[in-house]
Design a protein around this motif. Sequence first.
Motif, PDB file in Angstrom:
ATOM      1  N   LEU A 124       0.843  -1.189   0.000  1.00 42.12           N
ATOM      2  CA  LEU A 124       0.000   0.000   0.000  1.00 42.12           C
ATOM      3  C   LEU A 124       0.883   1.245   0.000  1.00 42.12           C
ATOM      4  CD1 LEU A 124      -3.015   0.801   0.143  1.00 42.12           C
ATOM      5  CD2 LEU A 124      -2.739   0.962   2.620  1.00 42.12           C
ATOM      6  N   VAL A 125       0.755   2.039  -1.040  1.00 40.23           N
ATOM      7  CA  VAL A 125       1.591   3.232  -1.216  1.00 40.23           C
ATOM      8  C   VAL A 125       1.176   4.312  -0.207  1.00 40.23           C
ATOM      9  CG1 VAL A 125       2.259   5.067  -2.818  1.00 40.23           C
ATOM     10  CG2 VAL A 125       1.970   2.709  -3.635  1.00 40.23           C
ATOM     11  N   GLU A 177       4.670   0.673   3.490  1.00 41.61           N
ATOM     12  CA  GLU A 177       5.669   0.996   2.477  1.00 41.61           C
ATOM     13  C   GLU A 177       6.991   1.355   3.143  1.00 41.61           C
ATOM     14  OE1 GLU A 177       5.966   3.804  -1.509  1.00 41.61           O
ATOM     15  OE2 GLU A 177       5.022   4.599   0.294  1.00 41.61           O
ATOM     16  N   GLU A 178       6.939   2.108   4.247  1.00 42.21           N
ATOM     17  CA  GLU A 178       8.164   2.447   4.972  1.00 42.21           C
ATOM     18  C   GLU A 178       8.878   1.185   5.445  1.00 42.21           C
ATOM     19  OE1 GLU A 178       7.491   5.203   8.131  1.00 42.21           O
ATOM     20  OE2 GLU A 178       6.175   6.491   6.934  1.00 42.21           O
ATOM     21  N   TYR A 211       8.207  -3.355  -5.594  1.00 38.34           N
ATOM     22  CA  TYR A 211       6.975  -4.047  -5.262  1.00 38.34           C
ATOM     23  C   TYR A 211       5.881  -3.684  -6.267  1.00 38.34           C
ATOM     24  CZ  TYR A 211       6.338   0.582  -3.230  1.00 38.34           C
ATOM     25  OH  TYR A 211       6.269   1.935  -3.038  1.00 38.34           O
ATOM     26  N   TYR A 212       4.733  -4.336  -6.103  1.00 37.97           N
ATOM     27  CA  TYR A 212       3.561  -4.000  -6.913  1.00 37.97           C
ATOM     28  C   TYR A 212       2.798  -2.902  -6.174  1.00 37.97           C
ATOM     29  CZ  TYR A 212      -0.606  -4.580  -9.803  1.00 37.97           C
ATOM     30  OH  TYR A 212      -1.646  -4.363 -10.669  1.00 37.97           O
ATOM     31  N   LEU A 223      -5.283   1.483  -2.845  1.00 44.21           N
ATOM     32  CA  LEU A 223      -6.361   1.252  -1.890  1.00 44.21           C
ATOM     33  C   LEU A 223      -6.274  -0.163  -1.350  1.00 44.21           C
ATOM     34  CD1 LEU A 223      -9.336   2.842  -3.894  1.00 44.21           C
ATOM     35  CD2 LEU A 223      -8.025   3.897  -2.033  1.00 44.21           C
ATOM     36  N   LYS A 224      -6.706  -0.343  -0.127  1.00 39.52           N
ATOM     37  CA  LYS A 224      -6.616  -1.666   0.493  1.00 39.52           C
ATOM     38  C   LYS A 224      -7.492  -2.684  -0.224  1.00 39.52           C
ATOM     39  CE  LYS A 224      -5.113  -0.469   5.134  1.00 39.52           C
ATOM     40  NZ  LYS A 224      -5.372  -0.571   6.585  1.00 39.52           N
ATOM     41  N   GLN A 225      -8.610  -2.244  -0.782  1.00 37.54           N
ATOM     42  CA  GLN A 225      -9.478  -3.163  -1.495  1.00 37.54           C
ATOM     43  C   GLN A 225      -8.752  -3.797  -2.674  1.00 37.54           C
ATOM     44  OE1 GLN A 225     -12.532  -4.188  -0.561  1.00 37.54           O
ATOM     45  NE2 GLN A 225     -12.344  -5.628  -2.258  1.00 37.54           N
TER      46      GLN A 225
END
Length: 899
Positions: free
Chosen positions: A696-697, A702-703, A716-717, A721-723
């Motif tokens: 999740l950006v 991400e950190e 990464y991909y 959004l979490k969905q």
Amino acid sequence: MLSLWLRILLVIQVLSQPSDTIWPSSNLSNIRLIGLFPDQYNSSKTTSLSVHSRAMFQAAVTLAQQSNMTVEGKSIGYESFLTNGDGIYALADTCRALNDSNIVGVIGPGYSRESHIISPFADKLGFPVVSYASTDPSLSDRKGYPAFYRTVPSDNIAAVTIAKLFVRFNWTRCIIIYQNDAFGSGGMSAISDAFDKYNLTVSDTIVFDIAAQSVRGSLKAILTKNSARIIILWAIDVYATIVLNNALRADVLGPQFTWILSANIRWNEFDSVYYPNLNGMLVVEPVVASVVSAPINDTLLNLAYSLWQEYEPETFPGAVNVDYYALFAFDAAWLLIKSLQQLCLTSTVDYSPCIQYTGDDFCFDRRLINSTALFNIVNSMKYLGVSGAIQFASDTTDRIDGIYYVMKNIQLFTKGIDAVPVMVWSYENDWTLYSSTSVIVWPGNSLTTPTGYASLSGVNLRIAVIETAPFTMITQSTDASGVTRNKLIGYMPDLIELLRVRMGFIPNITLTVNRTFNQVIDAVARDEFDIFVAQTTITALRTQKVGFSDSIFDNSLRVIIRKDLNPNISLFSYLTPFSIKLWFTLLAACIYAGFLFGLIEREINPALRNKSIFSQIGLSLWYSSGTIVGYGVDFHATTAAGRVVTIALYILSLVLVAAYTANLASDLTIAKSKDIIDGVDDIKNGRLAFSRIGILVGSSLEEYYLREISGGIKNYYPIMLKQEIYDGLLNNVIDASIMDSGVLEYVTNNIYCNLTLVGKDFEPSAFGIVFQKNWQYEQILDINILGLREAGTLEDLRKKWFEATYCSQIGETSQAMSIESMVGLFITFGVISTIGLIAFLWKKRFVIRNFIVKLKEREKSSSRESIKISRDDITAPEVVIKVPLDEDITMTEDEPASK
């Protein structure tokens, strides 16, 4: 002590003198004490500090004169000066006085900044300076100020008493406003040191510029943006009045703030409109022993008051209204009078001059000859004064006895306001009530002790939330009028409501859409929102921008993947419990045991005797293999040696069969539940392509990924959004993702039953409420969150929203072994049984061949008979041919094929 007749004489003099008399002449002797007082010369603005202290100083010298306390047969004279609080004026006045007389000591000055100048000058000339009001802690240094003494307590003690007040009332932090001179800076430093000792916090300091007569900066902005609501005003009465007027205009007094002053002021000079705002303030100041019912020299005090009323009745305020500093001034003068008298008594014995200066007429070049002896006498002096016990030591400039403080409470009465003593402090008893009926009235006319930090009661809070199940979710509800509205439910909305009930704020909740967590955090830092209530992880990077509350949810990270509904199980998985080497070793043991058994039993055992060598080998191998697998055979060992071999085979069977069974069950279970990865370590080790890992950006996830896995490389991909994470896993776009454990536990148990968690929790962290740095309501928010945690309310919320398991209710995964896990075993069974069938057919190959030949011959014979019948007349008699198909055709194993 004065005799009774002298006291009576003085009282008679007071009653017989007219009211407009002046003090007796100060020029009775050239041996004089100097009194320095901070008021401005020829000014209508006077202070009780100067007026009262000057009167008591003159009363002390006059009393000594009337009591015939002489030095070298001469009465002690005095000179008093108004310095305007300026050390240079004080120095100039002292220097001029030295030109006309022998100055043997200075009483004063009134301000610390003056003492810093006068004390080194007095040290050079060799006479003591005894201050009645200079409290700067740095003046306590005996090496730095060898000629300095003071009868007023040091601000070091005042700071400790204030710190103990904070501990008593459970206050933890304050803001200090101080005047920018030695007194103000020294007091601020002393309070800071005392607060450090008691684990208290000075959250901010504000300077009052005595030159500009104003506070530096916006008083309202500084106070309202700070979480502390206890204000310590460290300034003399003149400057304190200016600051309070400024605070009244800015509306930063009661009931929002509680102020503590270091000096009492003239409260009746304020406009009565502001009396409710001043109500509840506190004043902490040094007092004399009589206030705490400790002993004082009442005789001296009454005589001094009598002289004051006799010579300066217009300034005498009444015994109960005399400034405490005036009593310190009297004791300062009396200390030097008694010390000089004792010095001269010693000099008389030694036949040496008592008071003698060396040097020329210029004041800086003069020095008292007996200065060392005089200082030693002062250091050893001990007596009961009008302010309490007086005693000094050689290692400090402070008095070491008779130190007391009072806390006055500004209270509103029908006729106005006044400072009422409510608590007293002493070394022996710490802070105690002034009397059994003393009551502290707090700001807002309340009897409840203030918390000391900003209150959120009635405050409109702009609250940002973000939709993530089960923390914050949207549902629809219909009200009584039939209108359908969106409603927020979940862990965070419930938490907001609990805090609202406890703290009384007005929530204005905004559901943020299409924003990452970091973007909402930035919005809080820009003051778009007051707080952000969500599953926001507290990180070092984020704390550089915003502040965080105490933990509202203990969190960690987990790895989520798809469930493998068709596990890839090896056809020959039943062989995996033993390694290849062990299988070959077992085969070798079986062959060895069979050979050994056959060698021992072949001549004795009926099952082996008279058999061919091949039959004996086969039966021996059958015996060893059957015994090892625990099945057994249809014959037994008949010799002792054969039985020993059988025992060895039983031992092998006992261990190997048990080990095989356990390992097979374990391997098949593991194979059934095995996932593509076992946890985050597999991700770090590259078992999955990094491009197949969804992150999740703009989140703490991400950190973590950049810091712990990729070394800062964004391989990464990316997911916004979490969905998209759940959809990507289900649609085979990604293979795994890293998310917060609380969210994943909920979605895998209640929403996405085809997703699962692997590995243990890692990277423990905490969720906190986000607000701006140095938010004024931080402390009260943390206290209420801690209260919810201690009451178990946060744990109840967690159980409510995270312990539901919908997926387990709609279908449990069967634990039965599937046909796929055993297909290899059935293949093995089929191959072995086929080999047995082939062996059987091979042994019966001649019988089968003869049977087939005879069957063919019979078929040919039947065919010939049928043709013959067709050629005969239709009326020919019927001929029935019976073929003995069930003839028993047998052949022994040893008969030649020719039969």
